[in-house]
Design a protein around this motif. Structure first.
Motif, PDB file in Angstrom:
ATOM      1  N   ARG A  86     -99.965  12.071 -81.738  1.00 37.01           N
ATOM      2  CA  ARG A  86    -100.858  11.385 -80.818  1.00 37.01           C
ATOM      3  C   ARG A  86    -102.294  11.214 -81.318  1.00 37.01           C
ATOM      4  NH1 ARG A  86    -100.651   9.017 -76.468  1.00 37.01           N
ATOM      5  NH2 ARG A  86    -102.129   9.232 -74.738  1.00 37.01           N
ATOM      6  N   THR A  87    -102.887  12.284 -81.814  1.00 34.11           N
ATOM      7  CA  THR A  87    -104.288  12.172 -82.228  1.00 34.11           C
ATOM      8  C   THR A  87    -104.438  12.115 -83.736  1.00 34.11           C
ATOM      9  OG1 THR A  87    -104.437  14.575 -82.099  1.00 34.11           O
ATOM     10  CG2 THR A  87    -105.224  13.333 -80.187  1.00 34.11           C
ATOM     11  N   LEU A  88    -103.311  11.902 -84.422  1.00 34.55           N
ATOM     12  CA  LEU A  88    -103.356  11.933 -85.885  1.00 34.55           C
ATOM     13  C   LEU A  88    -104.387  10.975 -86.457  1.00 34.55           C
ATOM     14  CD1 LEU A  88    -101.546  12.762 -88.602  1.00 34.55           C
ATOM     15  CD2 LEU A  88    -101.043  10.343 -88.429  1.00 34.55           C
ATOM     16  N   GLU A  89    -104.413   9.770 -85.919  1.00 36.69           N
ATOM     17  CA  GLU A  89    -105.257   8.749 -86.531  1.00 36.69           C
ATOM     18  C   GLU A  89    -106.730   9.138 -86.520  1.00 36.69           C
ATOM     19  OE1 GLU A  89    -102.502   4.875 -85.670  1.00 36.69           O
ATOM     20  OE2 GLU A  89    -103.617   5.806 -84.056  1.00 36.69           O
ATOM     21  N   THR A  90    -107.146   9.731 -85.397  1.00 40.31           N
ATOM     22  CA  THR A  90    -108.572  10.058 -85.322  1.00 40.31           C
ATOM     23  C   THR A  90    -108.873  11.390 -85.997  1.00 40.31           C
ATOM     24  OG1 THR A  90    -108.102  10.806 -83.109  1.00 40.31           O
ATOM     25  CG2 THR A  90    -109.208   8.691 -83.325  1.00 40.31           C
ATOM     26  N   LEU A  91    -107.849  12.209 -86.237  1.00 41.36           N
ATOM     27  CA  LEU A  91    -108.102  13.498 -86.886  1.00 41.36           C
ATOM     28  C   LEU A  91    -107.996  13.394 -88.403  1.00 41.36           C
ATOM     29  CD1 LEU A  91    -106.246  15.967 -84.499  1.00 41.36           C
ATOM     30  CD2 LEU A  91    -108.693  15.519 -84.691  1.00 41.36           C
ATOM     31  N   ASN A  92    -107.228  12.423 -88.878  1.00 41.04           N
ATOM     32  CA  ASN A  92    -107.045  12.248 -90.315  1.00 41.04           C
ATOM     33  C   ASN A  92    -108.393  12.062 -91.001  1.00 41.04           C
ATOM     34  OD1 ASN A  92    -106.709  10.951 -92.855  1.00 41.04           O
ATOM     35  ND2 ASN A  92    -104.608  10.470 -92.261  1.00 41.04           N
ATOM     36  N   VAL A  93    -108.631  12.896 -91.997  1.00 42.42           N
ATOM     37  CA  VAL A  93    -109.945  12.938 -92.625  1.00 42.42           C
ATOM     38  C   VAL A  93    -110.328  11.596 -93.270  1.00 42.42           C
ATOM     39  CG1 VAL A  93    -109.198  13.848 -94.868  1.00 42.42           C
ATOM     40  CG2 VAL A  93    -111.459  14.449 -93.954  1.00 42.42           C
ATOM     41  N   PHE A  94    -109.325  10.856 -93.772  1.00 44.43           N
ATOM     42  CA  PHE A  94    -109.629   9.569 -94.420  1.00 44.43           C
ATOM     43  C   PHE A  94    -110.116   8.538 -93.402  1.00 44.43           C
ATOM     44  CE2 PHE A  94    -106.261  11.497 -97.019  1.00 44.43           C
ATOM     45  CZ  PHE A  94    -106.992  11.655 -98.182  1.00 44.43           C
ATOM     46  N   ASP A 120    -108.004   8.655 -73.889  1.00 40.24           N
ATOM     47  CA  ASP A 120    -107.845   9.427 -72.658  1.00 40.24           C
ATOM     48  C   ASP A 120    -108.021  10.913 -72.951  1.00 40.24           C
ATOM     49  OD1 ASP A 120    -105.543   9.996 -74.028  1.00 40.24           O
ATOM     50  OD2 ASP A 120    -104.206   8.918 -72.658  1.00 40.24           O
ATOM     51  N   ASP A 121    -108.743  11.212 -74.014  1.00 43.23           N
ATOM     52  CA  ASP A 121    -108.837  12.582 -74.502  1.00 43.23           C
ATOM     53  C   ASP A 121    -110.306  12.995 -74.611  1.00 43.23           C
ATOM     54  OD1 ASP A 121    -108.648  14.962 -75.812  1.00 43.23           O
ATOM     55  OD2 ASP A 121    -107.817  14.130 -77.669  1.00 43.23           O
ATOM     56  N   VAL A 122    -110.679  13.986 -73.825  1.00 43.34           N
ATOM     57  CA  VAL A 122    -112.071  14.451 -73.843  1.00 43.34           C
ATOM     58  C   VAL A 122    -112.470  14.912 -75.237  1.00 43.34           C
ATOM     59  CG1 VAL A 122    -113.693  16.146 -72.922  1.00 43.34           C
ATOM     60  CG2 VAL A 122    -111.989  15.146 -71.422  1.00 43.34           C
ATOM     61  N   GLN A 123    -111.538  15.591 -75.932  1.00 45.57           N
ATOM     62  CA  GLN A 123    -111.863  16.113 -77.264  1.00 45.57           C
ATOM     63  C   GLN A 123    -112.309  15.012 -78.210  1.00 45.57           C
ATOM     64  OE1 GLN A 123    -112.375  19.229 -76.198  1.00 45.57           O
ATOM     65  NE2 GLN A 123    -112.584  19.293 -78.425  1.00 45.57           N
ATOM     66  N   MET A 125    -113.950  12.552 -77.556  1.00 46.93           N
ATOM     67  CA  MET A 125    -115.291  12.063 -77.228  1.00 46.93           C
ATOM     68  C   MET A 125    -116.347  13.146 -77.338  1.00 46.93           C
ATOM     69  SD  MET A 125    -114.364   9.485 -74.174  1.00 46.93           S
ATOM     70  CE  MET A 125    -115.803   8.510 -74.549  1.00 46.93           C
ATOM     71  N   ARG A 126    -115.963  14.295 -77.876  1.00 45.90           N
ATOM     72  CA  ARG A 126    -116.869  15.439 -77.953  1.00 45.90           C
ATOM     73  C   ARG A 126    -118.169  15.085 -78.673  1.00 45.90           C
ATOM     74  NH1 ARG A 126    -117.925  18.630 -74.580  1.00 45.90           N
ATOM     75  NH2 ARG A 126    -115.700  18.769 -74.107  1.00 45.90           N
ATOM     76  N   TYR A 127    -118.043  14.331 -79.765  1.00 51.91           N
ATOM     77  CA  TYR A 127    -119.232  13.951 -80.546  1.00 51.91           C
ATOM     78  C   TYR A 127    -120.277  13.279 -79.649  1.00 51.91           C
ATOM     79  CZ  TYR A 127    -122.194  11.505 -83.925  1.00 51.91           C
ATOM     80  OH  TYR A 127    -123.278  11.028 -84.623  1.00 51.91           O
ATOM     81  N   PHE A 128    -119.801  12.328 -78.832  1.00 41.61           N
ATOM     82  CA  PHE A 128    -120.733  11.561 -77.985  1.00 41.61           C
ATOM     83  C   PHE A 128    -121.315  12.431 -76.881  1.00 41.61           C
ATOM     84  CE2 PHE A 128    -117.461   8.519 -79.498  1.00 41.61           C
ATOM     85  CZ  PHE A 128    -118.270   7.850 -80.400  1.00 41.61           C
ATOM     86  N   LEU A 129    -120.471  13.274 -76.301  1.00 44.12           N
ATOM     87  CA  LEU A 129    -120.953  14.181 -75.255  1.00 44.12           C
ATOM     88  C   LEU A 129    -122.029  15.096 -75.828  1.00 44.12           C
ATOM     89  CD1 LEU A 129    -117.482  15.028 -73.660  1.00 44.12           C
ATOM     90  CD2 LEU A 129    -119.302  13.675 -72.584  1.00 44.12           C
ATOM     91  N   ASP A 130    -121.798  15.572 -77.057  1.00 45.00           N
ATOM     92  CA  ASP A 130    -122.772  16.470 -77.692  1.00 45.00           C
ATOM     93  C   ASP A 130    -124.087  15.750 -77.988  1.00 45.00           C
ATOM     94  OD1 ASP A 130    -120.928  18.467 -77.547  1.00 45.00           O
ATOM     95  OD2 ASP A 130    -120.341  18.404 -79.669  1.00 45.00           O
ATOM     96  N   GLN A 131    -124.033  14.424 -78.161  1.00 38.00           N
ATOM     97  CA  GLN A 131    -125.251  13.657 -78.420  1.00 38.00           C
ATOM     98  C   GLN A 131    -126.007  13.328 -77.128  1.00 38.00           C
ATOM     99  OE1 GLN A 131    -126.072  12.599 -81.743  1.00 38.00           O
ATOM    100  NE2 GLN A 131    -124.370  13.935 -82.225  1.00 38.00           N
ATOM    101  N   GLY A 132    -125.433  13.756 -75.996  1.00 39.11           N
ATOM    102  CA  GLY A 132    -126.107  13.512 -74.721  1.00 39.11           C
ATOM    103  C   GLY A 132    -125.699  12.212 -74.050  1.00 39.11           C
ATOM    104  N   TYR A 133    -124.601  11.600 -74.521  1.00 32.87           N
ATOM    105  CA  TYR A 133    -124.183  10.311 -73.967  1.00 32.87           C
ATOM    106  C   TYR A 133    -123.461  10.482 -72.638  1.00 32.87           C
ATOM    107  CZ  TYR A 133    -125.162   7.856 -78.374  1.00 32.87           C
ATOM    108  OH  TYR A 133    -125.759   7.308 -79.462  1.00 32.87           O
ATOM    109  N   ARG A 134    -123.636   9.479 -71.760  1.00 34.23           N
ATOM    110  CA  ARG A 134    -122.850   9.403 -70.523  1.00 34.23           C
ATOM    111  C   ARG A 134    -121.599   8.594 -70.857  1.00 34.23           C
ATOM    112  NH1 ARG A 134    -127.667   7.642 -69.556  1.00 34.23           N
ATOM    113  NH2 ARG A 134    -127.006   5.516 -69.072  1.00 34.23           N
ATOM    114  N   CYS A 135    -120.432   9.251 -70.778  1.00 40.21           N
ATOM    115  CA  CYS A 135    -119.219   8.658 -71.351  1.00 40.21           C
ATOM    116  C   CYS A 135    -118.233   8.153 -70.307  1.00 40.21           C
ATOM    117  CB  CYS A 135    -118.520   9.676 -72.240  1.00 40.21           C
ATOM    118  SG  CYS A 135    -119.502  10.134 -73.686  1.00 40.21           S
ATOM    119  N   THR A 136    -117.712   6.965 -70.573  1.00 37.70           N
ATOM    120  CA  THR A 136    -116.623   6.371 -69.813  1.00 37.70           C
ATOM    121  C   THR A 136    -115.539   6.032 -70.824  1.00 37.70           C
ATOM    122  OG1 THR A 136    -118.206   5.393 -68.275  1.00 37.70           O
ATOM    123  CG2 THR A 136    -116.004   4.446 -68.282  1.00 37.70           C
TER     124      THR A 136
END
Ligand SMILES: [Zn+2]
Length: 390
Positions: A86-94, A120-123, A125-136
């Motif tokens: 499911r999350t392979l594409e976004t986790l793949n380092v390349f 549909d995965d909070v994880q 979007m963690r980067y954006f949340l950590d930057q202070g973004y309001r996320c949808t």
């Protein structure tokens, strides 16, 4: 064997650039709705269909030409939830590292609003949340949670209210059948000065690697660098960044298109009328005229066909830049003077020929010194007298 003739093409133009110069790709392979391993209970009787695809001669986009909406709906409803990576594409380092580099440029910390399409995965979007973004985020089946406002729906079909500083789409655009609806919604949702970033697999890279099949029913699009650029710019957006053609994934940052009314010929024509107007003004004076600023606007006057050598005697040119004071304008007897009282008080007219950004300072200084001359400015407004109140 008798030929059955070409199959009917339901998509008869390139969805990326709009060209009708498309060439059907010989195939006819019947592929199951999903191409990943599934558990034994689900492995039999997976619906299958022939893949029909074409390549665009203009932009090299590869795309499916026959898409059955019912088949696609079944694919996502009954089988896509079996996808084991499911999350392979976004986790793949390349894929992840080049994307993170783009984020460092375009998604700096701040109080920004952000929409992620196909997430549909909070994880994720963690980067954006950590930057202070309001996320949808919007994805079919997404369930609302505390940190992110999740919307259950398909982007382009489900209305998303509001506008956002950043819109992100990772490994999503290659799934979108109705590209026009997708980009129309994006036009509404991206703020005037917002940035959208999309990431898609790079078909060119896959083919170069020698992977024997890149087709799958869930992917109506197979992008190359050129076709991604064509799709985005043909929808009225302006590309700010697009990575290299040989990368495993393509990453493009883009914004609303800037105004296309720039017409250099018309603009230069207007400016030549201004030069003519200023020369006529100088010709009409019998007393001293000062050009304030030995820059490009001054050169336009001095070397204009209507400029007369007899004007040199009642023309002075001054500049605040000490480096050029005492030098002469080429092919003229005009030495660049200091803007001192002797020159300024002896003139009846001062024409500001220096850059517009300095006008307020210079006008303020002239007024403070009690200069009696009328002041005229050359600016984006043309040639105008400066009011005594300015
Ligand atoms: Zn094309």
């Amino acid at each position: 064997m008798a030929s059955c003739g070409p199959d009917p093409i339901s998509r008869n133009a390139c969805p990326a650039c709009g060209s009708s110069e498309i060439i059907e790709i010989p195939s006819g392979d019947v592929l199951p709705a999903i191409l990943f391993p599934v558990e034994s209970a689900r492995a039999a009787d997976v619906p299958a269909r022939a893949i029909r695809a074409a390549a665009c001669s203009e932009c090299q986009h590869v795309f499916l030409t026959q898409i059955d909406p019912d088949f696609s709906a079944r694919l996502y409803a009954d089988y896509y939830n079996l996808y084991p990576f499911r999350t392979l594409e976004t986790l793949n380092v390349f894929y992840r590292e080049p994307f993170d580099e783009v984020l460092r440029v375009f998604c700096q910390p701040g109080s920004h609003s952000l929409l992620e399409i196909g997430c549909d995965d909070v994880q994720q979007m963690r980067y954006f949340l950590d930057q202070g973004y309001r996320c949808t985020a919007i994805n079919p089946g997404a369930e609302d949670c505390g940190d992110v406002h999740f919307i259950d729906g398909y982007y382009g079909l489900t209305v998303v209210e509001g506008d956002f500083d950043r819109i992100i789409s990772r490994f999503n655009l290659e799934h979108i059948v109705d590209i026009d609806a997708f980009f129309e919604q994006l036009q509404h949702n991206l703020k005037g000065n917002g940035i959208a970033i999309v990431q898609v697999p790079n078909a060119q890279h896959f083919l170069h690697l020698g992977v024997l099949n890149m087709f799958a029913h869930e992917h109506p699009h197979y992008f190359c660098r050129r076709s991604l650029a064509a799709m985005i710019s043909s929808r009225g957006f302006e590309i700010r960044f697009l990575n290299g053609a040989g990368e495993p994934s393509l990453i493009c940052a883009f914004a609303h298109g800037t105004d296309n009314t720039y017409d250099p010929l018309a603009r230069i024509g207007n400016l030549r009328r201004v030069i003519s107007q200023v020369c006529a003004f100088i010709a009409d004076r019998s007393d001293r005229v000062v050009l304030y600023g030995a820059g490009l606007s001054a050169t336009a006057l001095l070397y204009w066909s209507e400029f007369r050598a007899e004007w040199y005697d009642r023309l002075s040119i001054v500049d605040d830049n000490v480096v050029i004071q005492g030098r002469l304008m080429p092919n003229t007897p005009l030495a660049i003077g200091r803007p001192d009282d002797k020159v300024l008080q002896g003139a009846s007219s001062i024409i500001l020929t220096l850059s517009q950004q300095y006008h307020p300072t210079v006008i303020g200084r002239l007024r403070a010194r009690g200069v009696a001359a009328d002041i005229y400015a050359i600016s984006d407004n043309g040639f105008k007298a400066v009011s005594r109140d300015d």
